[in-house]
Design an enzyme around this catalytic site. Sequence first.
Site, PDB file in Angstrom:
ATOM      1  N   LYS A 181      36.352 -22.522 -27.445  1.00  0.00           N
ATOM      2  CA  LYS A 181      35.378 -22.847 -26.397  1.00  0.00           C
ATOM      3  C   LYS A 181      34.313 -21.756 -26.314  1.00  0.00           C
ATOM      4  CE  LYS A 181      35.221 -23.819 -21.438  1.00  0.00           C
ATOM      5  NZ  LYS A 181      36.010 -24.113 -20.230  1.00  0.00           N
ATOM      6  N   GLU A 219      41.559 -13.355 -31.509  1.00  0.00           N
ATOM      7  CA  GLU A 219      42.477 -13.903 -32.512  1.00  0.00           C
ATOM      8  C   GLU A 219      41.762 -14.927 -33.389  1.00  0.00           C
ATOM      9  OE1 GLU A 219      43.047 -13.618 -29.312  1.00  0.00           O
ATOM     10  OE2 GLU A 219      45.089 -12.890 -28.931  1.00  0.00           O
ATOM     11  N   GLY A 226      40.415 -25.028 -21.140  1.00  0.00           N
ATOM     12  CA  GLY A 226      41.095 -24.952 -22.437  1.00  0.00           C
ATOM     13  C   GLY A 226      42.348 -25.801 -22.505  1.00  0.00           C
ATOM     14  N   ARG A 227      43.205 -25.677 -21.501  1.00  0.00           N
ATOM     15  CA  ARG A 227      44.483 -26.415 -21.541  1.00  0.00           C
ATOM     16  C   ARG A 227      44.317 -27.884 -21.189  1.00  0.00           C
ATOM     17  NH1 ARG A 227      43.996 -22.629 -17.852  1.00  0.00           N
ATOM     18  NH2 ARG A 227      44.194 -23.000 -15.618  1.00  0.00           N
ATOM     19  N   GLU A 244      50.074 -21.937 -16.887  1.00  0.00           N
ATOM     20  CA  GLU A 244      48.760 -21.299 -16.786  1.00  0.00           C
ATOM     21  C   GLU A 244      48.011 -21.881 -15.578  1.00  0.00           C
ATOM     22  OE1 GLU A 244      46.548 -21.337 -20.443  1.00  0.00           O
ATOM     23  OE2 GLU A 244      45.110 -19.870 -19.731  1.00  0.00           O
ATOM     24  N   HIS A 253      73.691 -29.322 -27.456  1.00  0.00           N
ATOM     25  CA  HIS A 253      74.688 -28.537 -28.182  1.00  0.00           C
ATOM     26  C   HIS A 253      74.484 -27.040 -28.003  1.00  0.00           C
ATOM     27  CE1 HIS A 253      76.565 -31.912 -30.323  1.00  0.00           C
ATOM     28  NE2 HIS A 253      75.402 -32.467 -30.004  1.00  0.00           N
ATOM     29  N   LYS A 269      43.142 -10.519 -22.692  1.00  0.00           N
ATOM     30  CA  LYS A 269      42.077 -10.482 -23.699  1.00  0.00           C
ATOM     31  C   LYS A 269      41.337  -9.151 -23.632  1.00  0.00           C
ATOM     32  CE  LYS A 269      41.056 -15.488 -23.767  1.00  0.00           C
ATOM     33  NZ  LYS A 269      40.042 -16.523 -23.889  1.00  0.00           N
TER      34      LYS A 269
END
Length: 548
Positions: A214, A220, A276-277, A362, A393, A513
Amino acid sequence: MSTRVMPSVRPLRDRPAWRALEKHYGELRATHLRELFAADETRGERMVAEGAGLYLDYSKNRITDETLGLLEALAEQSGVADRIEAMFTGERINVSENRSVLHVALRMPRSASLIVDGVDVVRQVHEVLDRMAAFSDRVRSGEWRGHTGKAIRNVVNIGIGGSDLGPVMAYEALRHYTTREMTFRFVSNVDSTDLVEATRDLVAEETLFIVSSKTFTTLETMTNAHSAREWALAGLGGEESAIAKHFVAVSTNAEKVTEFGIDTNNMFGFWEWVGGRYSMDSAIGLSTMLAIGPERFHELLAGFHAVDEHFRGAPFGQNLPMLMGLLGVWYGDFFGAQTVGVMPYEQYLKRFPAYLQQLTMESNGKHVTLAGRPVEYETGAIYWGEPGTNGQHSFYQLIHQGTKLIPVDLIAFAKTLNPLGDHHDLLMSNVFAQAEALAFGRTEQEVRAEGGPADVVPHRVMEGNRPTNVILAEELTPWTLGSLVALYEHMVFTQGVVWEIDSFDQWGVELGKALAVRIIPELKNEDEPELHHDSSTNALIRRYRAMR
Ligand code: G6Q
């Protein structure tokens, strides 16, 4: 002109419904689901809701009709209906960033229109969708050629957080519908292993990178994008002009995209009002569209939209996101439940819990109200999960017999996409059996009746009274995936409104960040740097410099 919206409601704990719920909790907390089911034979048929292709059985929750009435009153007294309208009409409900929150516009049909600050955002959305479709068709058909004239066979999405988790989850979830002639990879971590492993068996001539960011400034993603560019150049004879055929961008920042060397003709935009999410159905979904094709991508959007309409229109007792949202408040704030498990009984949804972790945590991991005052109650739960039956399990033990209350969502489909013998009936029998066992447990009497050593009886007793929601849909399709994601988006929204927090900012993530950026030169410097952190951080930096 859209305005910044501050709701005018009483503080949460002063709302009459909240007070009534406190009292009601005292009366109900010792009641067992066994009693609730025994008292009402129709409970399992009554406490269900259906909408947008999803069936929700919420009868195995520790609630009565009175609880539901109070939760509905709490939603009303919290102004949920007004806030929904505020979101859908583009008001600036993200107060700390002074932004509209309009992911619902990303899936409005072409015929709709939504004017925000004088601009029809639905028209903008469809312009980008059309460009994405034209591009996807060209790549999928082989018409788009790489620098050396070869068709694209590999797509690598580079992004992180909201620019990665949605694309990865959707790719895995919709694998059945993807073209098997192409390979899709997702690189997010700045750990070089991620990029190196993702590209080691790929040929640059046939590879397309989508740089999804964005802001187009995320450390990163930019680091990975630059290294990917080096990798591509090395495989394409080093000619800069080759980049145009092998790199496209998804971003809101045209300037930075150009600076990176990607032609804005090969950029797919979105807008600041897409968090973003909440962006997997924006241009951030370009890799999804390349994998499943434009038509199926539109089905995905239609599934999202169906739940949007449902959320906006359905009465409380039938409104899936509202019910799930308020049930979450009930467990988190009254029973003290810290976590919620989400267990998809569908292998293709293996990344769905990871996706939901970002969406829920978030969004609602917040400690102050919209007005900036510390909250006096618990907010967002910890979300986690794994596909069933694998979890059964391993960690289900703690859910069944541990000392913590963990409400669980079990997600299942009536039809499998890969029919094979009796696998699907076996899978589904586990869904129903787990929900049953969690609710009703196994009494001492039942265990004794089965025989076995007396001293083991207490170990085998299962208290039960563990709540579940069972979400059933017919089949995992792009449409159902859209509806499931929107269900949780609006569940999160409902809770955020009740808690009076900003579900759409992420200052905690922003901090991370900024902090790393400060330390980078201290690691890279040739000369021993002067360190001014705390003694632990200083020592760790020195140790790292000595050890590497
Ligand atoms: C999402 C968050 C965060 C964000 C990433 C990537 O809601 O804000 O996960 O998506 O930090 O940001 P960019 O897309 O700007 O690279």
